[in-house]
Motif scaffolding. Sequence first.
Motif, PDB file in Angstrom:
ATOM      1  N   PRO A  72      -3.827 -18.656   1.899  1.00 13.14           N
ATOM      2  CA  PRO A  72      -4.106 -18.455   3.397  1.00 13.14           C
ATOM      3  C   PRO A  72      -3.129 -17.812   4.224  1.00 13.14           C
ATOM      4  O   PRO A  72      -1.825 -18.159   4.062  1.00 13.14           O
ATOM      5  CB  PRO A  72      -4.512 -19.573   4.099  1.00 13.14           C
ATOM      6  N   GLY A  73      -3.548 -16.775   4.978  1.00 12.63           N
ATOM      7  CA  GLY A  73      -2.446 -16.139   5.754  1.00 12.63           C
ATOM      8  C   GLY A  73      -1.895 -15.073   5.020  1.00 12.63           C
ATOM      9  O   GLY A  73      -1.147 -13.897   5.572  1.00 12.63           O
ATOM     10  N   PHE A  74      -2.047 -14.717   3.704  1.00 16.19           N
ATOM     11  CA  PHE A  74      -1.476 -13.455   2.853  1.00 16.19           C
ATOM     12  C   PHE A  74      -2.519 -12.360   3.067  1.00 16.19           C
ATOM     13  O   PHE A  74      -3.705 -12.409   2.508  1.00 16.19           O
ATOM     14  CB  PHE A  74      -1.088 -13.898   1.462  1.00 16.19           C
ATOM     15  N   THR A  75      -2.139 -11.244   3.529  1.00 16.13           N
ATOM     16  CA  THR A  75      -3.121 -10.126   3.510  1.00 16.13           C
ATOM     17  C   THR A  75      -2.889  -9.143   2.238  1.00 16.13           C
ATOM     18  O   THR A  75      -1.841  -8.461   1.953  1.00 16.13           O
ATOM     19  CB  THR A  75      -2.977  -9.109   4.732  1.00 16.13           C
ATOM     20  N   THR A  76      -3.594  -9.308   1.165  1.00 16.32           N
ATOM     21  CA  THR A  76      -3.626  -8.598   0.167  1.00 16.32           C
ATOM     22  C   THR A  76      -3.770  -7.017   0.145  1.00 16.32           C
ATOM     23  O   THR A  76      -5.044  -6.662   0.743  1.00 16.32           O
ATOM     24  CB  THR A  76      -4.714  -9.109  -1.032  1.00 16.32           C
ATOM     25  N   PRO A  77      -2.952  -6.290  -0.254  1.00 21.47           N
ATOM     26  CA  PRO A  77      -2.800  -4.872   0.000  1.00 21.47           C
ATOM     27  C   PRO A  77      -4.156  -4.250  -0.687  1.00 21.47           C
ATOM     28  O   PRO A  77      -4.553  -4.730  -1.878  1.00 21.47           O
ATOM     29  CB  PRO A  77      -1.614  -4.209  -0.694  1.00 21.47           C
ATOM     30  N   ALA A  78      -4.827  -3.201  -0.172  1.00 22.33           N
ATOM     31  CA  ALA A  78      -6.027  -2.819  -0.957  1.00 22.33           C
ATOM     32  C   ALA A  78      -5.839  -1.773  -1.845  1.00 22.33           C
ATOM     33  O   ALA A  78      -6.676  -1.595  -2.711  1.00 22.33           O
ATOM     34  CB  ALA A  78      -7.059  -2.143   0.354  1.00 22.33           C
ATOM     35  N   HIS A  79      -4.526  -1.121  -1.914  1.00 20.05           N
ATOM     36  CA  HIS A  79      -4.269  -0.093  -2.977  1.00 20.05           C
ATOM     37  C   HIS A  79      -5.363   0.806  -3.045  1.00 20.05           C
ATOM     38  O   HIS A  79      -5.708   1.221  -4.076  1.00 20.05           O
ATOM     39  CB  HIS A  79      -4.074  -0.966  -4.395  1.00 20.05           C
ATOM     40  N   ARG A  80      -5.808   1.236  -1.768  1.00 18.36           N
ATOM     41  CA  ARG A  80      -6.677   2.384  -1.735  1.00 18.36           C
ATOM     42  C   ARG A  80      -6.351   3.561  -2.778  1.00 18.36           C
ATOM     43  O   ARG A  80      -7.205   4.545  -3.425  1.00 18.36           O
ATOM     44  CB  ARG A  80      -7.107   2.809  -0.449  1.00 18.36           C
ATOM     45  N   ALA A  81      -5.111   3.787  -2.696  1.00 16.95           N
ATOM     46  CA  ALA A  81      -4.468   5.089  -3.634  1.00 16.95           C
ATOM     47  C   ALA A  81      -4.706   4.978  -4.964  1.00 16.95           C
ATOM     48  O   ALA A  81      -4.978   6.175  -5.566  1.00 16.95           O
ATOM     49  CB  ALA A  81      -2.895   5.141  -3.165  1.00 16.95           C
ATOM     50  N   PHE A  82      -5.053   3.673  -5.459  1.00 22.97           N
ATOM     51  CA  PHE A  82      -5.265   3.703  -6.933  1.00 22.97           C
ATOM     52  C   PHE A  82      -6.834   4.195  -7.266  1.00 22.97           C
ATOM     53  O   PHE A  82      -7.055   4.517  -8.295  1.00 22.97           O
ATOM     54  CB  PHE A  82      -5.138   2.190  -7.377  1.00 22.97           C
TER      55      PHE A  82
ATOM     56  N   ASP B  52       0.760  -1.070  -0.011  1.00 24.00           N
ATOM     57  CA  ASP B  52      -0.077  -0.038  -0.151  1.00 24.00           C
ATOM     58  C   ASP B  52       0.888   1.099  -0.039  1.00 24.00           C
ATOM     59  O   ASP B  52       0.634   2.359  -0.839  1.00 24.00           O
ATOM     60  CB  ASP B  52      -0.939  -0.021   1.288  1.00 24.00           C
ATOM     61  N   GLU B  53       1.823   1.079   0.812  1.00 29.50           N
ATOM     62  CA  GLU B  53       3.102   2.312   0.906  1.00 29.50           C
ATOM     63  C   GLU B  53       3.544   2.597  -0.678  1.00 29.50           C
ATOM     64  O   GLU B  53       3.411   3.773  -1.018  1.00 29.50           O
ATOM     65  CB  GLU B  53       3.917   2.072   1.906  1.00 29.50           C
ATOM     66  N   LYS B  54       3.949   1.545  -1.497  1.00 31.66           N
ATOM     67  CA  LYS B  54       4.679   1.844  -2.388  1.00 31.66           C
ATOM     68  C   LYS B  54       3.551   2.216  -3.474  1.00 31.66           C
ATOM     69  O   LYS B  54       3.829   3.034  -4.330  1.00 31.66           O
ATOM     70  CB  LYS B  54       5.284   0.508  -2.876  1.00 31.66           C
ATOM     71  N   ALA B  55       2.241   1.647  -3.512  1.00 35.67           N
ATOM     72  CA  ALA B  55       1.232   2.227  -4.174  1.00 35.67           C
ATOM     73  C   ALA B  55       1.007   3.451  -4.163  1.00 35.67           C
ATOM     74  O   ALA B  55       0.939   4.517  -5.296  1.00 35.67           O
ATOM     75  CB  ALA B  55      -0.058   1.320  -4.089  1.00 35.67           C
ATOM     76  N   ALA B  56       0.909   4.064  -2.891  1.00 32.19           N
ATOM     77  CA  ALA B  56       0.686   5.495  -2.566  1.00 32.19           C
ATOM     78  C   ALA B  56       1.904   6.199  -3.214  1.00 32.19           C
ATOM     79  O   ALA B  56       1.677   7.673  -3.794  1.00 32.19           O
ATOM     80  CB  ALA B  56       0.394   5.730  -1.254  1.00 32.19           C
ATOM     81  N   ALA B  57       3.029   5.758  -3.152  1.00 24.08           N
ATOM     82  CA  ALA B  57       4.046   6.640  -3.713  1.00 24.08           C
ATOM     83  C   ALA B  57       4.226   6.713  -5.022  1.00 24.08           C
ATOM     84  O   ALA B  57       4.522   7.697  -5.754  1.00 24.08           O
ATOM     85  CB  ALA B  57       5.408   5.924  -3.323  1.00 24.08           C
TER      86      ALA B  57
ATOM     87  N   LEU C 210       4.063   9.972  -7.680  1.00 26.40           N
ATOM     88  CA  LEU C 210       4.888  10.321  -8.820  1.00 26.40           C
ATOM     89  C   LEU C 210       3.970  10.467 -10.094  1.00 26.40           C
ATOM     90  O   LEU C 210       4.329  11.354 -10.961  1.00 26.40           O
ATOM     91  CB  LEU C 210       5.675   9.328  -9.064  1.00 26.40           C
ATOM     92  N   ALA C 211       2.904   9.711 -10.211  1.00 19.05           N
ATOM     93  CA  ALA C 211       1.948   9.905 -11.393  1.00 19.05           C
ATOM     94  C   ALA C 211       1.512  11.522 -11.487  1.00 19.05           C
ATOM     95  O   ALA C 211       1.304  12.048 -12.541  1.00 19.05           O
ATOM     96  CB  ALA C 211       1.114   8.934 -11.394  1.00 19.05           C
ATOM     97  N   GLU C 212       0.953  11.616 -10.207  1.00 17.53           N
ATOM     98  CA  GLU C 212       0.182  13.173 -10.042  1.00 17.53           C
ATOM     99  C   GLU C 212       1.314  14.259 -10.440  1.00 17.53           C
ATOM    100  O   GLU C 212       0.951  15.158 -10.990  1.00 17.53           O
ATOM    101  CB  GLU C 212      -0.388  13.259  -8.878  1.00 17.53           C
ATOM    102  N   GLN C 213       2.383  14.032  -9.766  1.00 12.85           N
ATOM    103  CA  GLN C 213       3.617  14.958  -9.735  1.00 12.85           C
ATOM    104  C   GLN C 213       4.138  15.055 -11.353  1.00 12.85           C
ATOM    105  O   GLN C 213       4.360  16.263 -11.828  1.00 12.85           O
ATOM    106  CB  GLN C 213       4.776  14.888  -9.262  1.00 12.85           C
ATOM    107  N   HIS C 214       4.088  14.108 -11.983  1.00 14.44           N
ATOM    108  CA  HIS C 214       4.769  13.991 -13.449  1.00 14.44           C
ATOM    109  C   HIS C 214       3.624  13.832 -14.612  1.00 14.44           C
ATOM    110  O   HIS C 214       4.103  13.927 -15.767  1.00 14.44           O
ATOM    111  CB  HIS C 214       5.864  12.955 -13.584  1.00 14.44           C
ATOM    112  N   GLY C 215       2.466  13.878 -14.223  1.00 11.84           N
ATOM    113  CA  GLY C 215       1.452  13.828 -15.193  1.00 11.84           C
ATOM    114  C   GLY C 215       1.069  12.581 -16.112  1.00 11.84           C
ATOM    115  O   GLY C 215       0.965  12.701 -17.252  1.00 11.84           O
ATOM    116  N   PHE C 216       1.485  11.303 -15.428  1.00 12.02           N
ATOM    117  CA  PHE C 216       1.331  10.190 -16.365  1.00 12.02           C
ATOM    118  C   PHE C 216       0.212   9.332 -15.662  1.00 12.02           C
ATOM    119  O   PHE C 216      -0.113   9.632 -14.458  1.00 12.02           O
ATOM    120  CB  PHE C 216       2.380   9.313 -16.319  1.00 12.02           C
ATOM    121  N   THR C 217      -0.458   8.577 -16.260  1.00  7.59           N
ATOM    122  CA  THR C 217      -1.407   7.704 -15.815  1.00  7.59           C
ATOM    123  C   THR C 217      -0.942   6.195 -15.717  1.00  7.59           C
ATOM    124  O   THR C 217      -0.503   5.611 -16.667  1.00  7.59           O
ATOM    125  CB  THR C 217      -2.935   7.682 -16.784  1.00  7.59           C
TER     126      THR C 217
END
Length: 391
Positions: free
Chosen positions: A209-219, A180-185, A189-196
């Motif tokens: 089982p046992g793996f927590t999938t990141p929500a990637h809410r920033a996306f 999630d942290e890398k998704a937000a970062a 960068l996309a917002e700063q440099h204007g790419f999609t």
Amino acid sequence: MTDFSTLLAGLPPRQGFGDATLIRLEPGSIDLGGGNPDTALLPVDVYRDAFDAVVTDATFPSLLRYSPAPGLPALRAAIAEREGVDVDRILVTNGGAHGLALAVLSLLDPGDTIVVDDPVYPLFLRVLDLVPGVKVVPLAAGPDGVDLEALAGVLAGGIRPTALFTVPTFQNPSGGTLSDEKAAALVALAEQHGFTIIADDPYREIAFPGFTTPAHRAFRDTDRVLAVNSFSKTLGPGLRLGWLVVPAGTSERITRLRNRLDGQTSGVLQAVVERMLRDDRLAPSIAAAGAGYAAKAGALLSALDEEFGDRVSVAAPGGGFFVWAQLHGDVDTERLFDDAQTLGVTYQRGEWFAAGGADHRGRVRLSYSEPDEASLREGVARLARAYRALA
């Protein structure tokens, strides 16, 4: 002779990944190269009940008419609820490949630059052929997704991409997952440099089982992401049903493009899937499938360790369908592939996933999704025999 368009005349044939002429699946061969789900792990009972309910409902004949280009309102609403976005941002597609084509045609012009995962999902590069002259910049993708330091270096070097393509969860082929942290970062960068960002996420629900999938809410909270998804891995690729989460305010324009291509998705299939999404049995079925795939991945990893020992490096996946293994030693990878098929096993060669950076020679993508555990072990044993004969 018919004179074809420049686009059609310039489309290259499949080479490497997806080139059926390279695959020899004789009777008794084991396929470790495919991306099919295990049909025994698909919710067939939920399918049957949903189909029965749809075709016996009094409103069924209306589904045989043309359906709205963005998708049936009920299905769009069900997907929007799962995604946590406004329903106007959901467009139903005829599978993931259709969604990728709409994304590429919506965002890119000839001569534009796009940054892509390296290793990359090879069929995305073929989608880029729809827009001649697009420049591809490879970006290393590892166990934790795309390398943001490398991306920052690309941007600091003056490259100004129009878009960036990534598979953020259980990446094909590497299996890496963006936190999630890398998704937000990445979004910053996309917002700063204007790419999609084109975020292709078909493996998201295939978690072990046992793996927590990141929500990637920033996306979801930005207008700099066009998300592509598909039911192919959870409900089966024969369904041909997927969806886009588009930036707010863009659905009407992207629908105009869709109207000039295929115009609609089957109303019957949409109604069936909408009922499935409301069925309380579906989520437990998908979770059980994740556990089944985890057991298969474990069998594959155990076989690699037993057969190759320190001659292989591999990271255990947390979900998805693939193991991305590095075979050590100076081995002719083309001959290894041919010899392995002679012994009755096929797979995907690492070179076929190169985006122009590393050549990934010596890498193999091994799929554990469809074969049973005994076949996985035997397939690795056959690959090891071919490897030892060359090494």
